[in-house]
Design an enzyme around this catalytic site. Structure first.
Site, PDB file in Angstrom:
ATOM      1  N   GLY A 261      35.798  34.686  38.593  1.00 11.27           N
ATOM      2  CA  GLY A 261      34.887  33.673  39.108  1.00 11.27           C
ATOM      3  C   GLY A 261      35.294  32.252  38.781  1.00 11.27           C
ATOM      4  O   GLY A 261      34.690  31.306  39.274  1.00 11.27           O
ATOM      5  N   CYS A 262      36.318  32.070  37.967  1.00 11.15           N
ATOM      6  CA  CYS A 262      36.767  30.726  37.598  1.00 11.15           C
ATOM      7  C   CYS A 262      37.569  30.125  38.755  1.00 11.15           C
ATOM      8  O   CYS A 262      38.578  30.689  39.188  1.00 11.15           O
ATOM      9  CB  CYS A 262      37.628  30.790  36.337  1.00 11.15           C
ATOM     10  SG  CYS A 262      38.375  29.200  35.906  1.00 11.15           S
TER      11      CYS A 262
END
Length: 145
Positions: free
Chosen positions: A11-12
């Site tokens: 998700g980064c």
């Protein structure tokens, strides 16, 4: 091109940009969740030992940004204990080639030497850091777990 183990925070946005550059350069990535990887002292040191202790840390981690953890004030043993307890503190990505060579972070010149990138001269010097900070309108969160 190289096959790389790529340890990231799912998700980064920053890790997503890094993966896209590596894949565009023809590399294949075996993605691993840095936060849930069963790190041991020995395994983590395979990546971190060549670097000064402050370079082991993710500068976007909330406890580092707030000053609660000051990497420059920690010795190697205290730093390693903190990283094993809270993997969000680990500088990312961690990358490993099939020959066992390892790299911490995404300094573009170092990544070029490590694996090769397409058109490295056109890239910024570093693609580390939180994409959320650069694009607050997208409401991303790279630092928190």
């Amino acid at each position: 091109m190289a096959h790389l183990r790529f340890y990231e925070k799912p998700g980064c946005g920053g890790n997503a940009r890094q993966r896209a550059l590596l894949e565009a350069a023809g590399h294949t990535l075996e993605r691993h969740n840095l936060l849930t990887e069963p790190w041991t002292r020995e395994r983590l040191l395979q990546f971190l030992a060549p670097l000064p202790v402050p370079q082991w840390f993710n500068r976007a981690a909330p406890r580092v940004k707030s000053g609660e953890i000051v990497p420059e004030a920690l010795d190697a043993e205290a730093a390693l204990a903190a990283l094993l307890l809270e993997p969000l503190l680990i500088r990312r990505p961690l990358m490993e080639r099939a020959d066992g060579a390892r790299l911490v972070g995404f300094d573009t010149a170092e990544v070029e030497r490590f694996a090769g990138l397409s058109a490295p001269a056109a890239l910024p010097a570093s693609l580390e850091g939180c994409a959320a900070a650069a694009h607050p309108e997208k409401k991303m969160s790279c630092a928190s777990s």
